[in-house]
Write an enzyme that holds these catalytic residues in place. Structure first.
Site, short mmCIF file in Angstrom:
data_model
loop_
_atom_site.label_atom_id
_atom_site.label_comp_id
_atom_site.label_asym_id
_atom_site.label_seq_id
_atom_site.Cartn_x
_atom_site.Cartn_y
_atom_site.Cartn_z
CG HIS A 1 6.47 1.32 -87.45
ND1 HIS A 1 5.93 0.12 -87.09
CD2 HIS A 1 5.46 2.02 -88.03
CE1 HIS A 1 4.65 0.08 -87.43
NE2 HIS A 1 4.34 1.22 -88.01
CG ASP A 2 8.39 -2.23 -85.42
OD1 ASP A 2 9.14 -2.40 -84.45
OD2 ASP A 2 7.36 -1.51 -85.37
N GLY B 1 5.19 -0.30 -92.24
CA GLY B 1 5.77 -0.92 -91.05
C GLY B 1 5.79 -2.43 -91.14
#
Length: 255
Positions: free
Chosen positions: A119-120, A137
């Site tokens: 994520h991100d 992430g």
């Protein structure tokens, strides 16, 4: 163009020529650009936007909710540019509201089999992530980066433009632009000179970057001393990129 066994959510937006293979699932709030081919047994969940000429192979999962325990179903996104290739079994997750709320991927990247993008993450253009590369992430990858198979990058790390990691590298600090690293823990192994030659860098630029590398890694200087020396000695765009990739480091650079 869409196989009769595929499931496409009514809210998904697919260009007219998009192909969707057998038993694939295209979820709500997914946008897929023209010329894209989604292979069999692929899952694309939204909110996700895939650019033109995206190619996804079997058993990949794109735009799924992230594995962060803080994630609570917020409407985060995954956004990809054009001409990306996602090979078998790769997993690319959406962002979190604790960060940017978006995983962002540029153009012309190759994600080989079983790559994981957490994520991100922010990934630039023209990168190659070989088989089973794992990005935690919040990782940032610069343009033209190459990550060898089974490499893993710790969360919040930066991996610089034109940098290269050998297979199996465990990367827990930031990698400056143009540098080659390898090992567990990863250590620097010189400038990515061959890669730079292949991409058309001039002899003068490569020579200057070699001098910059030596100042940071071979002269016994502190990082600040090395950067001050580089800035006083060189005024090339390439050396400025090298310096900036070190100055933005928050985890410290691999040394």
């Amino acid at each position: 163009m869409i196989h009769r066994t595929a499931i496409v959510d009514p809210s998904a937006s697919l260009a007219e020529d998009v192909e969707v293979g057998p038993f694939s699932v295209i979820g709500a709030n997914v946008e897929i650009g023209a010329g894209s081919v989604i292979g069999p047994h692929v899952v694309v969940n939204g909110p996700t936007r895939l650019g033109k000429r995206t190619r996804i192979f079997q058993f990949a999962s794109v735009g799924e909710a992230c594995q962060d325990k803080k994630y609570n179903g917020e409407p985060t996104r995954l956004v990809m540019g054009d001409d990306n290739v996602i090979r078998e079994g790769a997993t690319l997750h959406r962002g979190t509201v604790q960060d940017r709320g978006e995983t962002t991927i540029g153009h012309r990247n190759l994600f080989m089999a079983y790559v994981h993008v957490g994520h991100d993450c922010v990934i630039g253009d023209d990168c190659v992530l070989a088989n089973q590369v794992t990005l935690a992430g919040h990782v940032t990858i610069g343009d033209f980066a190459i990550l060898g198979g089974l490499s893993a990058i710790h969360q919040f790390c930066h991996f610089g433009t034109h940098a290269m990691a050998g297979g199996g590298s465990i990367i827990t600090k930031d990698t400056p632009a143009y540098v080659m690293i390898n090992g567990n823990p990863a250590a620097p192994h010189g400038l990515n000179s061959i890669g730079l030659k292949r991409r058309g860098f001039t002899r003068d630029a490569i020579q200057a970057l070699n001098e910059c590398y030596k100042l940071v890694y071979r002269q016994g200087l502190t990082v600040d001393q090395a950067l001050e020396t580089i800035e006083s000695r060189f005024q090339l765009p390439e050396t400025s990129t090298f310096v900036e990739s070190i100055r933005v480091s928050t985890r410290g650079i691999i040394r």
